[in-house]
Design a protein around this motif. Structure first.
Motif, PDB file in Angstrom:
ATOM      1  N   PHE A  91       0.825  -1.202   0.000  1.00 23.68           N
ATOM      2  CA  PHE A  91       0.000   0.000   0.000  1.00 23.68           C
ATOM      3  C   PHE A  91       0.864   1.259   0.000  1.00 23.68           C
ATOM      4  N   ARG A  92       1.931   1.239   0.820  1.00 23.15           N
ATOM      5  CA  ARG A  92       2.823   2.395   0.853  1.00 23.15           C
ATOM      6  C   ARG A  92       3.493   2.612  -0.506  1.00 23.15           C
ATOM      7  N   SER A  93       3.856   1.520  -1.163  1.00 19.79           N
ATOM      8  CA  SER A  93       4.459   1.639  -2.492  1.00 19.79           C
ATOM      9  C   SER A  93       3.468   2.243  -3.474  1.00 19.79           C
ATOM     10  N   ASP A  94       2.224   1.774  -3.410  1.00 21.88           N
ATOM     11  CA  ASP A  94       1.183   2.323  -4.288  1.00 21.88           C
ATOM     12  C   ASP A  94       0.985   3.815  -4.046  1.00 21.88           C
ATOM     13  N   LEU A  95       0.908   4.170  -2.773  1.00 23.17           N
ATOM     14  CA  LEU A  95       0.688   5.566  -2.433  1.00 23.17           C
ATOM     15  C   LEU A  95       1.851   6.433  -2.895  1.00 23.17           C
TER      16      LEU A  95
END
Length: 644
Positions: A156-160
């Motif tokens: 999720f952090r990578s996506d964000l």
């Protein structure tokens, strides 16, 4: 209005994907848009389905992203299967989105744009979906939300981070996009343009063969168009419901239990008194005594309070204990010592001195055990029934965990097992869209379409009242129906297809006659097959825009043609062909002060910005280079279809 223009003058419809990235990742988790990016983050593993610049996209990421995309599509169309999703190009669309995101993120990094941990953390804290009951960011809520969507925190952090990079790159590219005045004037004038012509319909049914095809021809047609005959997944549900009526007589309270409850709640059944009071609170005892004296001499409490600059509050019905809790024991004793209509002696609380008038006295006599026996019995019966049902449900759940079958449990409960007809995920009966699943299955239907076949579960249908034991006794996977089962449907589709081919040939003949100088009506009348007469058209673009994008395709073609030309257009679903003839175009004019011009100028800005973003996306792909691994993509396709 701008979307109207785009339909006519551009080859792609809708807003470019890249603009959606601005809100898709960074700010829209709560609306579930982020679900489509759960595995875009470049997690290592598996064959590479594509390489963008130096950034690799793994097959595992593509698999998970395709499944997530299917889940989102199912929110609108619960019956769609993975087979139908892929057949409609869903997998290709997902891969294109992943490539676009990777290209934007890679280009941003190469040119020094960053989205560090602090920036990512600040965005996470601002997402409403991650706030707890206090309204502040809550770590537990954050992790539960990610877990519910099967997204790891790192992914999720990578996506964000990628979304923030996209924002940094794309916003400057589209910000402040403005249409030149000449362009806005031209587009505004287009709305007042009028076109005259005619449209002829050549329906497939008019040319369709009457007889059945040969066996080999039908089989070949079925094989070639197999994806058109995919049936959605169906499930047969077996279930048994039970409730209070299935409990034994042990829920009936005994006389001893009723007597014990009466003693336990004796205060409830004792004599009681409540009063309605009017109350005035003043700061000193002297002021309280003065007001009480004035009222006792025939004055009004309300008048005395108003003259002193205070308000009178009405209380009740209220008990002495409740009044004591609100004010003080002294105030409550004084108020309940006075007679109805009298002024109570002033008493003090933490708020000041209370001047109280007793407006009404309501007394309730004590009730004996015999008087309330039925009331207590009803209350205890409901409590015992709810506990007994909960205990029974817990026992059944343990048995299900131990592998006891639905049939054995139904036999223990002496309840009848019901079996549905094959159901769709929407709750409709397959083959009978007007029939639906039994109402009692409603709360359990979503779960029933996620269960493994033959593994029963327990669900509470009506809280404390009705429970349901159910299982998917038969799962019929989504697949193309066997030819033998849908022979008549395939024959009908074959006729439609052959009729459409014949209609196309007829449209070509009509076009040739029109080019030789015949009118469209005359060209249609020369066909041996009886066809509908052409429909005349006389419309402005403004009238067409009133359809709000729901206008027929032939009208769209009419408004994109050159004057004096004739074109053909395929009707959807093999329903035939249109021949569209445009006779005359009357150019529209628009004054400098026409409100339409200002509106067009305002709406063209975002549309031009969309074009800038779309062209930037294409340019990024070209500059970075995109390599696709056709073998790995095909392997993913087979894996999703269960063919590995």
């Amino acid at each position: 209005m701008i979307q109207f223009f785009r339909r006519f003058f551009q080859s792609k419809l809708g807003i470019p994907l890249t603009l959606a990235f601005l809100a898709l990742i960074a700010f829209a988790f709560a609306s579930s848009d982020v679900a489509n990016t759960g595995t875009f983050g470049g997690v290592a593993g598996g064959d590479r389905v594509a390489v963008v610049g130096g950034q690799k996209i793994d097959s595992a990421d593509l698999v998970e992203s395709a499944r997530s995309a299917l889940d989102r599509v199912r929110e609108e169309n619960p019956n769609i299967s993975m087979e139908a999703f892929i057949a409609q190009g869903g997998l290709d669309d997902v891969l294109d989105q992943m490539i676009d995101r990777a290209a934007i993120a890679e280009y941003a990094r190469r040119h020094g744009l960053r989205a560090g941990d602090n920036l990512v953390n600040s965005e996470i804290i601002s997402i409403p979906a991650f706030r707890g009951a206090s309204g502040e960011f809550d770590t537990a809520t954050f992790r539960q939300a990610l877990s519910a969507r099967r997204i790891s925190e790192s992914a999720f952090r990578s996506d964000l981070s990628q979304g923030l990079l996209a924002q940094q790159l794309l916003v400057p590219a589209v910000f402040g996009a403005k249409a030149p005045d000449k362009l806005a004037t031209r587009y505004a004038a287009l709305l007042k343009e009028r076109r005259r012509g005619s449209i002829a319909m050549l329906p497939s049914q008019a040319f369709a063969p009457k007889g059945a095809p040969e066996k080999a021809a039908l089989e070949a047609f079925y094989t070639e168009n197999r994806d058109d005959f995919i049936r959605p997944e169906r499930r047969v549900i077996r279930y048994a419901a039970f409730g209070p009526e299935d409990l034994d007589t042990r829920i009936e309270p005994t006389a001893a239990e009723i007597a014990a409850r009466y003693e336990e709640d004796s205060a409830t059944y004792a004599a009681s008194e409540t009063r309605r009071l009017s109350q005035l609170i003043v700061p000193t005892q002297e002021a309280a005594n003065t007001i009480r004296t004035r009222v006792g001499s025939g004055g009004s409490l309300e008048t005395a309070a108003r003259e002193a600059g205070f308000d009178v509050a009405e209380l009740g019905p209220i008990s002495q204990a409740e009044l004591a809790a609100q004010s003080s024991a002294d105030v409550a004793r004084a108020a309940f010592a006075a007679e109805r209509g009298a002024m109570a002696a002033p008493a003090r609380s933490g708020l000041g001195w209370h001047v109280v008038r007793v407006d009404a006295v309501e007394r309730t006599a004590a009730r004996s055990l015999e008087q309330v026996r039925g009331e207590i019995a009803d209350t205890m019966r409901a409590e015992k029934r709810q506990r007994a049902l909960a205990d029974l449900a817990a026992s059944i759940e343990e048995q299900l965990t131990d592998g006891v079958s639905l049939g054995d449990i139904a036999q223990q409960l002496d309840v009848e097992i019901q079996t549905t007809r094959p159901l769709l995920a929407t709750g409709s009966v397959y083959g009978a869209p007007n029939e639906t699943a039994p109402e009692v299955l409603g709360p359990a239907l979503d779960t029933a379409f996620q269960m493994i076949e033959g593994e029963p579960q327990l669900a509470e249908v009506a809280r404390g009242e009705t429970y349901l034991i159910f299982e998917a006794s038969q799962i019929i996977e989504s697949a193309a129906a066997p030819l033998a089962e849908i022979r008549d449907d395939v024959i009908a589709a074959w006729r439609q297809d052959r009729g459409a081919a014949a209609a196309k040939a007829a449209a070509d003949r009509v076009l040739a006659r029109v080019k030789d100088g015949a009118s469209l009506s005359a060209a249609i009348s020369e066909e041996e097959t009886s066809l509908p007469s052409p429909e005349p058209v006389n419309l402005t673009r403004q009238q067409l825009a009133a359809f709000q994008g729901q206008f027929p395709a032939p009208l769209a073609l009419l408004f994109s043609m050159a004057q004096g030309t004739t074109k053909k257009l395929e009707a959807p679903a093999d329903n035939g062909w249109y021949v569209v003839d445009l006779d005359q175009i009357e150019t529209g004019t628009v004054a400098a002060d026409d409100p339409l011009l200002a509106q067009t100028r305002q709406e063209l800005g975002p549309a031009i910005g969309s074009e800038y973003a779309d062209q930037l996306r294409v340019a990024l792909r070209k500059e970075l280079g995109v390599e696709r691994n056709a073998t790995a993509i095909e392997a993913v396709r087979k894996q999703l279809l269960g063919q590995n």
